[in-house]
Design a protein around this motif. Sequence first.
Motif: not given
Length: 297
Positions: A1-5, A7-10, A68-72, A74-79
């Motif tokens: 699993m890829r580590k969270p980036k 810079q994406n959070k900024i 969040m670690k799980k992409n699904f 993470d997507n919903v959290f962004g929404a």
Amino acid sequence: MRKPKKQNKIPFIIMLFIHSSLLGYSFYKSKNKKQLFTLLMADIGFAYLLEYVVLNVFHAYTYKPRVMKKNFFDNVFGAILSQGIFVPFTAVFSTFLKIGWVGKLLGGVYFSLVELLFLGLKVYKHNWWRTIYTFILIPLYFKISDWWNILLDKRNPLVRFISLFNMILVTEANLLFLFASTRKVRFGAGKFHSWKEHFIIVPLYAISVSIFSTVSFLKQNNWSAKLSVLLMTIGLDQIFKKRKVVKEKFHAADYFTVRILAIFLYGKFSDLVYGVRKTSEMEDIQDKMLKINQKQT
């Protein structure tokens, strides 16, 4: 699993600061904070309902805040950040300042540019969504917020009912997201419950609970209303369990604690929207006696 980036959070953190500041200013200057809060929750509710169709069902775009670690998730959290904070906070700010159509169109331009920037930074991706949709919908959303505030001022019965429903819906949706992200609950069909199924079914569950709770608290915020909501949610949960539509990992004490606290909160929402109403016949009698005394004097 890829580590969270990191810079994406900024970009999301910067947007959170900007729009929280707008909302903070609105509440600081407002003389009717209760109505402003009701408007905010109503606006968030409308955004959540739209997001359910656009994101959960038809997967119009994908958020990548890498929180969040799980992409699904993470997507919903962004929404949630977008539809629960960035856009609604700005809508309330626009309504509070009574910004006209020119300002609303500039708001559409602003969110369109932010969207293009997020696309360029690769923290957000279009599937079938287009930026022109954002440009068109944002000013309309801001205008709906204006209309809603006017109708709240007029104590429109339907608007107050839907506002209470939205307040409960937003709370239920956020609680269920928290429970799902901590692996306490998962909705789905069959033996294996996928997260895709979960995020299609769970809003329907939240809508069902919200409708019943709104109707229950419509006339009174009393023990009878609270008990009816508690029994309804327990019964609904049992039906879902027997149909094997939900998997839960709650201890009974934790479940009842969260559910009872939520029900008391919904009662407070009802008082916020409708005002504190009489809760006993004795209060009615005392009110009538007071009016008689006032007439005699």
